[in-house]
Design an enzyme around this catalytic site. Structure first.
Site, PDB file in Angstrom:
ATOM      1  N   SER A 202     -10.812  10.275 -25.315  1.00  0.00           N
ATOM      2  CA  SER A 202     -11.183  10.078 -26.718  1.00  0.00           C
ATOM      3  C   SER A 202     -12.055  11.247 -27.149  1.00  0.00           C
ATOM      4  CB  SER A 202     -11.946   8.768 -26.909  1.00  0.00           C
ATOM      5  OG  SER A 202     -12.317   8.612 -28.276  1.00  0.00           O
TER       6      SER A 202
ATOM      7  N   TYR B 299      -0.961  20.608 -19.247  1.00  0.00           N
ATOM      8  CA  TYR B 299      -1.780  20.381 -20.437  1.00  0.00           C
ATOM      9  C   TYR B 299      -2.180  21.692 -21.126  1.00  0.00           C
ATOM     10  CZ  TYR B 299      -2.400  15.676 -18.461  1.00  0.00           C
ATOM     11  OH  TYR B 299      -2.207  14.420 -17.927  1.00  0.00           O
TER      12      TYR B 299
ATOM     13  N   LEU C 284      -4.263   1.380 -22.986  1.00  0.00           N
ATOM     14  CA  LEU C 284      -4.624   0.801 -24.285  1.00  0.00           C
ATOM     15  C   LEU C 284      -3.421   0.610 -25.206  1.00  0.00           C
ATOM     16  CD1 LEU C 284      -7.986   2.664 -25.069  1.00  0.00           C
ATOM     17  CD2 LEU C 284      -7.659   0.335 -24.212  1.00  0.00           C
TER      18      LEU C 284
END
Length: 324
Positions: A235, A51, A190
C-alpha cells in the site's frame, strides 16, 4: 501478540508479513513507499527482477540506516540468464546477499532450460552464502513434484495468490506444502474486498470484525495467519500499512470464524460461477468432445450427401447409356 518469524525447512526464519514492491508499483520509483513501510514496522521487503524497481528498493534500504540483519529481503528470478538476473538483483539492491530468492513462475524455468538447470544454480547460490534460502512462486503441485524429483535442497517457500475465494482450488497444493515442509506465502489476499466486494465472504468478515472491533481487512489477514501463511501485501498509504501491521497484535479468529469464511469463499465471488481448475479442464474437454462429435456428424452428412449425388448421377448416366 506481534507477528512472529516462521521456521523454514532449511533452518532459517522468515518474518510472517512482508511489504511487496510489485502490483501497481512495477517500474516505478517507490523508494519513499518502501521507506514508509520500514518506518511502519515492516522488516520483510519482497521484490523481483520483473517488477523493474529493485534499484529503488535498494535506495530505501540504504536510506533506512538499518543494519543488514535487521531487514529480510526477498527477490525473484523472472527471465534471462539466471546468473545475470541474480547478480543484477544484488547489485541493484546494493546487497551482498539475499535472505530469500525465488523462481517467479514455472514459465521462467522452462525458458531457462528446465528444472535441473535452474535449480542447480539456485542451490549453488545458497551453498555459496549468496542467499540464505531458496524457493518458488506460483507453482502448482505438478510443478513442485517435477522440482522435487531433481532437488538436492527443497524449496523453502511457495508464494501464491491466496484468498477465501480460491482456497478450495488450492486445497491439494496447501496439503502438499504441509507434507513437504514448504511455507506458503500469500499475496492478493484482500481480493474479497478489493476485487470481489459484495460477495458471500463479506458477511463472515463483517461478523468477525464486529466481534473483535477491527476492520474486515484485518479479518482477512487474520484468516491468512490462521492458514499458517506469510502475508505479502502492499500500500502507498501509511494508514493502511499501520492497519496491516497491527494485525500481529490482534486476537486470533475462532475456528468457527475461519470455517465460516472458508465456506463462504467456496461459494465463489459475486456474479461468477466458481469452478475449480480441474472442473474447468473437464468442462473444456466436454465442450471439445461435443464440438468434435458435431463436426464428425457434419462430415458424415456431407460425405453421405456427396455420395448420394454421385450415385444419382451415375444412375442417370447408366439410364442414358441404356437408352442409347
Amino acid at each position: 501478540m506481534p507477528f512472529v518469524d516462521k521456521q523454514l525447512n532449511d533452518g532459517s526464519k522468515i518474518p510472517s508479513i512482508a511489504f511487496g514492491s510489485g502490483s501497481v508499483n512495477k517500474g516505478k520509483d517507490i523508494h519513499s513507499y518502501v521507506e514508509q513501510a520500514i518506518d511502519t514496522g515492516f522488516a520483510h521487503i519482497d521484490t523481483a527482477q520483473y517488477y523493474n524497481n529493485e534499484q529503488y528498493v535498494g535506495v530505501a534500504i540504504k536510506e533506512s540506516g538499518l543494519s543488514r540483519d535487521e531487514l529480510y529481503v526477498t527477490s525473484k528470478y523472472g527471465f534471462g540468464s539466471v546468473q545475470d538476473a541474480f547478480h543484477g538483483s544484488l547489485s541493484k539492491l546494493g546487497l551482498k546477499y539475499l535472505d530469500l530468492y525465488l523462481i517467479h513462475t514455472p514459465n521462467a524455468v522452462e525458458a531457462a532450460g528446465g528444472y535441473e538447470v535452474v535449480w542447480r544454480q539456485f542451490e549453488k547460490f545458497k551453498e555459496d552464502g549468496l542467499t540464505k534460502s531458496i524457493g518458488v512462486s506460483n507453482f502448482t503441485v505438478h510443478h513442485l513434484q517435477q522440482l522435487l524429483k531433481i532437488a538436492k535442497i527443497k524449496p523453502a517457500v511457495n508464494q501464491i495468490r491466496l484468498h477465501p475465494y480460491n482456497l478450495s482450488e488450492h486445497a491439494s497444493l496447501l496439503e502438499y506444502h504441509a507434507k513437504h515442509g514448504i511455507i506458503t506465502e500469500a499475496y492478493g489476499s484482500l481480493a474479497p474486498i478489493t476485487t470481489y466486494p459484495g460477495g458471500p465472504v463479506d458477511a463472515p468478515l463483517d461478523k468477525a470484525a464486529a466481534r473483535l472491533g477491527i476492520t474486515p481487512t484485518q479479518v482477512v489477514f487474520l484468516w491468512v495467519k490462521a492458514k499458517g501463511a506469510v502475508i505479502v501485501t502492499t500500500s502507498s498509504s501509511k494508514q493502511h500499512l499501520q492497519e496491516y501491521i497491527a494485525v500481529g497484535d490482534l486476537q486470533d479468529l475462532t475456528a468457527e470464524e475461519v470455517a465460516a469464511i472458508d465456506a463462504a469463499g467456496a461459494q465463489g465471488p459475486p456474479g461468477i460461477l466458481y469452478i475449480s481448475t480441474t472442473a474447468r479442464w473437464r468442462a473444456l474437454a466436454t465442450v471439445v468432445l461435443v464440438l468434435l462429435a458435431g463436426w464428425v456428424y457434419f462430415v458424415r452428412v456431407l460425405v453421405g450427401h456427396v455420395l448420394n449425388l454421385s450415385i444419382r448421377g451415375l444412375e442417370k448416366n447408366l439410364i442414358h447409356v441404356s437408352s442409347a
